[in-house]
Scaffold this active site. Structure first.
Site: not given
Length: 213
Positions: A151, A6
């Protein structure tokens, strides 16, 4: 299989542990997501499946990518970052100061059982299960290129496991915000790492603004 971390979140900017905390993208992160979406059109033009963590910073990044490919992200809770409930919101220095014993144990022992913290082996099991399910889905749908938005630690632990590395060595893998890491499954060799932490495209993001070359 393309793994996209992200974009920069509000807590990334101030150096706070966020783990499973639901923190949104910063303005800079939104720019990074847009630029990464454009880069993926070149790197993975045939992308037909897009998965993402259910946390805001991953979903917001995936939505930017989805617009470029006319895809709706498939949201999965098992793609969310490691559970750091005990440390969420603290800086690294604060964690070491307040929880030195717990942090040292967690960092050195993948099986460490600490209340409020997911161990590396627990994260590995969750990551591998999700990754294998996504691969099965992509095979059934005959998808040639798949993007997973997630992540940093989740990706590092997954890669360590797929590449046969000790889990504690995950810290030797650098995966920056909005970077692209690419894997390919080979019949006799298993998963092959093609590119790690590709982020050349992010030079277009300066001071929270997108600068297209």
């Amino acid at each position: 299989m393309h793994l996209v971390r992200h974009g920069v979140s509000e807590w990334n900017l101030i150096g706070r542990w966020q783990g499973n905390a639901d923190i949104p993208l910063s303005d800079q992160g939104k720019c990074q997501a847009e630029i990464t979406a454009e880069e993926l059109l070149c790197i993975a033009p045939n992308t037909s499946l897009l998965f993402c963590s259910d946390l805001k910073r991953a979903r917001e990044t995936a939505e930017k990518i989805g617009k470029r490919f006319n895809l709706s992200p498939i949201v999965r809770e098992d793609l969310r970052e490691c559970n750091f409930s005990l440390w969420n919101g603290l800086t690294f220095e604060e964690v070491v100061e307040k929880y030195e014993k717990e942090f040292t144990l967690w960092s050195s022992n993948p099986h460490a059982k600490i209340e409020g913290i997911e161990s590396l082996t627990q994260l590995e099991k969750r990551a591998l299960t999700a990754f294998n399910e996504i691969y099965e889905i992509s095979t059934l749908r005959k998808a040639t290129e798949v993007v997973i938005v997630g992540h940093g630690l989740w990706f590092r632990v997954l890669l360590s496991s797929l590449l046969g590395m000790p889990l504690v060595n995950h810290r030797r893998l650098e995966i920056e915000n909005a970077s692209i890491t690419t894997l390919e499954k080979r019949e006799y060799r298993g998963w092959i790492l093609h590119t790690l932490n590709y982020h050349h495209h992010l030079s277009q993001v300066k001071g929270g603004k997108c600068h297209n070359n």
